[in-house]
Motif scaffolding. Structure first.
Motif, PDB file in Angstrom:
ATOM      1  N   LEU A   1      38.392-127.292 -65.183  1.00 32.20           N
ATOM      2  CA  LEU A   1      37.086-128.190 -64.916  1.00 32.20           C
ATOM      3  C   LEU A   1      37.227-129.771 -65.719  1.00 32.20           C
ATOM      4  N   THR A   2      36.572-130.729 -65.109  1.00 29.26           N
ATOM      5  CA  THR A   2      36.653-132.011 -65.738  1.00 29.26           C
ATOM      6  C   THR A   2      35.378-132.416 -66.156  1.00 29.26           C
ATOM      7  N   LEU A   3      35.042-132.611 -67.593  1.00 36.12           N
ATOM      8  CA  LEU A   3      33.700-132.877 -68.047  1.00 36.12           C
ATOM      9  C   LEU A   3      33.578-134.225 -68.162  1.00 36.12           C
TER      10      LEU A   3
ATOM     11  N   LEU B   1      26.768-135.248 -71.910  1.00 34.84           N
ATOM     12  CA  LEU B   1      27.567-134.571 -70.753  1.00 34.84           C
ATOM     13  C   LEU B   1      26.814-134.743 -69.684  1.00 34.84           C
ATOM     14  N   THR B   2      27.005-135.570 -68.698  1.00 32.61           N
ATOM     15  CA  THR B   2      26.337-135.879 -67.398  1.00 32.61           C
ATOM     16  C   THR B   2      26.637-134.983 -66.257  1.00 32.61           C
ATOM     17  N   SER B   3      27.975-134.636 -66.198  1.00 33.96           N
ATOM     18  CA  SER B   3      28.250-133.647 -64.931  1.00 33.96           C
ATOM     19  C   SER B   3      29.630-133.181 -65.300  1.00 33.96           C
ATOM     20  N   ILE B   4      30.046-132.151 -64.345  1.00 32.02           N
ATOM     21  CA  ILE B   4      31.144-131.400 -64.429  1.00 32.02           C
ATOM     22  C   ILE B   4      31.673-131.140 -63.234  1.00 32.02           C
ATOM     23  N   VAL B   5      32.990-131.450 -62.747  1.00 30.98           N
ATOM     24  CA  VAL B   5      33.683-131.328 -61.558  1.00 30.98           C
ATOM     25  C   VAL B   5      34.783-130.248 -61.527  1.00 30.98           C
ATOM     26  N   PRO B   6      34.809-129.184 -60.608  1.00 28.50           N
ATOM     27  CA  PRO B   6      35.529-128.237 -60.640  1.00 28.50           C
ATOM     28  C   PRO B   6      37.004-128.536 -59.858  1.00 28.50           C
TER      29      PRO B   6
ATOM     30  N   ALA C   1      36.302-123.976 -56.523  1.00 33.40           N
ATOM     31  CA  ALA C   1      34.870-123.973 -56.575  1.00 33.40           C
ATOM     32  C   ALA C   1      34.357-125.485 -55.746  1.00 33.40           C
ATOM     33  N   THR C   2      33.186-125.239 -55.198  1.00 32.08           N
ATOM     34  CA  THR C   2      32.653-126.233 -54.689  1.00 32.08           C
ATOM     35  C   THR C   2      31.997-127.368 -55.497  1.00 32.08           C
ATOM     36  N   SER C   3      31.550-126.964 -56.623  1.00 31.00           N
ATOM     37  CA  SER C   3      30.678-127.925 -57.679  1.00 31.00           C
ATOM     38  C   SER C   3      30.252-127.114 -58.892  1.00 31.00           C
ATOM     39  N   VAL C   4      29.656-127.739 -59.877  1.00 32.13           N
ATOM     40  CA  VAL C   4      29.213-127.283 -61.176  1.00 32.13           C
ATOM     41  C   VAL C   4      27.869-127.746 -61.118  1.00 32.13           C
ATOM     42  N   LYS C   5      26.839-126.552 -61.372  1.00 30.23           N
ATOM     43  CA  LYS C   5      25.668-127.174 -61.127  1.00 30.23           C
ATOM     44  C   LYS C   5      25.021-127.228 -62.741  1.00 30.23           C
ATOM     45  N   VAL C   6      24.728-128.591 -62.918  1.00 32.05           N
ATOM     46  CA  VAL C   6      24.075-129.143 -64.547  1.00 32.05           C
ATOM     47  C   VAL C   6      22.718-129.484 -64.360  1.00 32.05           C
ATOM     48  N   GLN C   7      21.680-128.573 -64.762  1.00 33.88           N
ATOM     49  CA  GLN C   7      20.284-129.045 -64.528  1.00 33.88           C
ATOM     50  C   GLN C   7      19.758-130.353 -65.020  1.00 33.88           C
ATOM     51  N   SER C   8      20.355-130.660 -66.120  1.00 38.60           N
ATOM     52  CA  SER C   8      20.140-132.479 -66.713  1.00 38.60           C
ATOM     53  C   SER C   8      21.090-132.553 -67.557  1.00 38.60           C
ATOM     54  N   PRO C   9      21.303-133.769 -67.823  1.00 38.77           N
ATOM     55  CA  PRO C   9      22.340-134.237 -68.807  1.00 38.77           C
ATOM     56  C   PRO C   9      22.147-133.534 -70.153  1.00 38.77           C
ATOM     57  N   ILE C  10      23.338-133.130 -70.830  1.00 34.15           N
ATOM     58  CA  ILE C  10      23.366-132.218 -72.131  1.00 34.15           C
ATOM     59  C   ILE C  10      23.511-133.305 -73.251  1.00 34.15           C
ATOM     60  N   ASP C  11      22.585-133.648 -74.252  1.00 36.89           N
ATOM     61  CA  ASP C  11      22.674-134.456 -75.276  1.00 36.89           C
ATOM     62  C   ASP C  11      23.556-134.037 -76.595  1.00 36.89           C
ATOM     63  N   LEU C  12      24.538-134.721 -76.833  1.00 37.67           N
ATOM     64  CA  LEU C  12      25.113-134.542 -78.152  1.00 37.67           C
ATOM     65  C   LEU C  12      25.066-135.423 -79.280  1.00 37.67           C
ATOM     66  N   GLN C  13      24.225-134.929 -79.992  1.00 36.79           N
ATOM     67  CA  GLN C  13      24.180-135.725 -81.172  1.00 36.79           C
ATOM     68  C   GLN C  13      25.309-135.738 -82.291  1.00 36.79           C
TER      69      GLN C  13
ATOM     70  N   ASN D   1      24.809-126.128 -77.030  1.00 35.57           N
ATOM     71  CA  ASN D   1      25.327-125.140 -76.131  1.00 35.57           C
ATOM     72  C   ASN D   1      24.831-125.645 -74.769  1.00 35.57           C
ATOM     73  N   THR D   2      25.516-125.349 -73.659  1.00 35.32           N
ATOM     74  CA  THR D   2      25.163-125.386 -72.368  1.00 35.32           C
ATOM     75  C   THR D   2      24.373-124.241 -71.900  1.00 35.32           C
ATOM     76  N   SER D   3      23.058-124.475 -71.122  1.00 31.09           N
ATOM     77  CA  SER D   3      22.151-123.731 -70.666  1.00 31.09           C
ATOM     78  C   SER D   3      21.988-123.904 -69.212  1.00 31.09           C
ATOM     79  N   GLY D   4      21.953-122.889 -68.582  1.00 28.51           N
ATOM     80  CA  GLY D   4      21.716-123.098 -67.052  1.00 28.51           C
ATOM     81  C   GLY D   4      22.636-123.798 -66.236  1.00 28.51           C
ATOM     82  N   VAL D   5      23.800-123.557 -66.751  1.00 25.26           N
ATOM     83  CA  VAL D   5      25.019-124.423 -65.979  1.00 25.26           C
ATOM     84  C   VAL D   5      25.771-123.175 -65.157  1.00 25.26           C
ATOM     85  N   THR D   6      26.147-123.573 -63.870  1.00 24.94           N
ATOM     86  CA  THR D   6      26.671-122.561 -63.196  1.00 24.94           C
ATOM     87  C   THR D   6      27.839-123.234 -62.236  1.00 24.94           C
ATOM     88  N   VAL D   7      28.834-122.357 -61.921  1.00 20.39           N
ATOM     89  CA  VAL D   7      29.765-122.794 -61.131  1.00 20.39           C
ATOM     90  C   VAL D   7      29.548-122.388 -59.834  1.00 20.39           C
TER      91      VAL D   7
END
Length: 214
Positions: free
Chosen positions: A148-150, A99-104, A109-121, A127-133
């Motif tokens: 949201l568009t993931l 999961l590289t980014s999220i667009v609201p 909202a103006t953006s969604v903050k994703v600290q770093s890409p979330i790996d999906l094995q 679970n997402t961590s530290g992601v904020t709208v």
């Protein structure tokens, strides 16, 4: 269905079935996510299509729980603030993804903050961590929703309408949303006085009002 696809489907089903009692024992809140295609509370679930063609998940991505954490009951998150986004993700394909980014939606909202890409094995819950709208356009009380568009590296774009839930009941143990910075009122420095300040110089003796005569 090929034999490899069949084995993968069986493995994913087994993971979901095994996760249910374990997660149910974890208690309430984000750690209590269930991994079956229904919502145990106000949280959202990713479905694709409608009616008889309705499917759980999209492009190999399953999201058994998704919600935006709002304020405590009876309170509100102010416009301009931010709110935590909680997602439980499952990659049901045989290939690793991110999961590289999220667009609201821009009205919410103006953006969604994703600290770093979330790996999906493959076949592994994430679970997402530290992601904020960020930059909420309107105040939130709970009960609203934000589309949201993931954006995934392999699965592409996956749209999901995510509900805003109040921080109560099973969500009460989660950390509260960040407090929006208080607006500050600039204080002006006193304007300089127009009255000139007399300069200090050497004192000169004044003449006596009456001159001495000799």
């Amino acid at each position: 269905m090929t034999s490899s696809s069949r084995r993968r489907a069986i493995a994913v089903a087994a993971l979901l079935a095994a996760a249910i009692p374990a997660l149910a024992a974890c208690g309430a809140g984000f750690d209590a996510n269930t991994n079956v295609p229904y919502a145990p509370n106000e949280a959202g679930v990713l479905y694709d299509g409608d009616g008889a063609g309705k499917a759980y998940g999209k492009n190999g991505v399953m999201i058994p729980q998704a919600f935006i954490l709002g304020p405590d009951s009876g309170q509100e998150l102010a416009a301009g603030g931010s709110a935590p986004l909680y997602l439980t993700l499952l990659n049901s394909t045989g290939t690793a993804d991110q999961l590289t980014s999220i667009v609201p939606e821009e009205q919410k909202a103006t953006s969604v903050k994703v600290q770093s890409p979330i790996d999906l094995q493959p076949g592994t819950l994430a679970n997402t961590s530290g992601v904020t709208v960020e930059g909420l356009k309107t105040a939130l009380r709970g009960g609203e929703s934000i589309k949201l568009t993931l954006q995934f590296k392999n699965a592409g774009d996956v749209a999901l309408t995510v509900p805003v839930v109040a921080r109560s009941r099973e969500f009460a143990t989660l950390p509260p949303a960040p407090t929006a910075p208080a607006s500050t009122v600039a204080t002006e420095s006193p304007a300089p006085s127009d009255t000139a300040t007399p300069e200090t110089g050497e004192a000169t003796p004044s003449e006596s009002p009456a001159a001495n005569t000799h």
